[in-house]
Design a protein around this motif. Sequence first.
Motif, PDB file in Angstrom:
ATOM      1  N   VAL A   1       0.832  -1.205   0.000  1.00 16.17           N
ATOM      2  CA  VAL A   1       0.000   0.000   0.000  1.00 16.17           C
ATOM      3  C   VAL A   1       0.864   1.252   0.000  1.00 16.17           C
ATOM      4  CG1 VAL A   1      -1.619   1.326   1.413  1.00 16.17           C
ATOM      5  CG2 VAL A   1      -2.012  -1.092   1.025  1.00 16.17           C
TER       6      VAL A   1
ATOM      7  N   TRP B   1       0.798   4.033  -2.934  1.00 17.52           N
ATOM      8  CA  TRP B   1       0.456   5.412  -2.598  1.00 17.52           C
ATOM      9  C   TRP B   1       1.555   6.364  -3.059  1.00 17.52           C
ATOM     10  CZ3 TRP B   1       2.588   9.029   0.797  1.00 17.52           C
ATOM     11  CH2 TRP B   1       1.786  10.144   1.037  1.00 17.52           C
TER      12      TRP B   1
ATOM     13  N   THR C   1      -5.405   7.763  -0.390  1.00 22.43           N
ATOM     14  CA  THR C   1      -5.181   6.961   0.812  1.00 22.43           C
ATOM     15  C   THR C   1      -6.469   6.300   1.264  1.00 22.43           C
ATOM     16  OG1 THR C   1      -3.432   8.477   1.490  1.00 22.43           O
ATOM     17  CG2 THR C   1      -4.339   7.039   3.185  1.00 22.43           C
TER      18      THR C   1
ATOM     19  N   ILE D   1      -7.375   3.501  -1.347  1.00 21.66           N
ATOM     20  CA  ILE D   1      -6.486   2.333  -1.257  1.00 21.66           C
ATOM     21  C   ILE D   1      -6.781   1.553   0.011  1.00 21.66           C
ATOM     22  CG2 ILE D   1      -4.085   1.610  -0.937  1.00 21.66           C
ATOM     23  CD1 ILE D   1      -3.264   3.852  -2.818  1.00 21.66           C
TER      24      ILE D   1
ATOM     25  N   VAL E   1      -8.112  -2.296   0.073  1.00 26.00           N
ATOM     26  CA  VAL E   1      -7.305  -3.318   0.729  1.00 26.00           C
ATOM     27  C   VAL E   1      -8.093  -4.000   1.841  1.00 26.00           C
ATOM     28  CG1 VAL E   1      -5.293  -3.621   2.242  1.00 26.00           C
ATOM     29  CG2 VAL E   1      -5.070  -2.365   0.109  1.00 26.00           C
TER      30      VAL E   1
END
Length: 157
Positions: A89, A93, A118, A121, A125
């Motif tokens: 991640v 990012w 952010t 993502i 996730v």
Amino acid sequence: MSMAKVEASYVSLLQIMSKRRTWVCIFVVVYGLLFASSWSFLKSMVSWYKLQAGSSTSWWPALYASVLVGAVFGLLSMVAALAVVVPAVVVTWIAVVVLLAFFGKPRRTLVVEGRKITREIFGFVMRVLLKEGNIVAAVCAVLGYFALGRTNGKGVD
């Protein structure tokens, strides 16, 4: 401690954490620790099942024990996957924010877009992590039920 020593230790820590081998080792260590710490719980669940199966012919103890075992393994797989997810991640990012900066976005826009990215993502996730953890939990629960139910607690140690 002097500022130079702190900076040197920070740089060496960054060099160590940037290696793929480090993250693989962290994944293996985290999963191993989680598995070892849950081993006593699993053994106590099997001994509880043996006690219940010896005094009852009902299928409820096998179902209860298999659901708990499935839940434990589902949680273990999700927590262990976090050791792999975190660096992935962060790299994603950083790549997206750098690409936005290369396209000439102003700093304020980068901050706003970075927060949106952010959030997106992290949400994606977590959805994938929960889905995969639930799949592992379901598979372990079904296998645990058949292992406990078929053997009636006699073949399980």
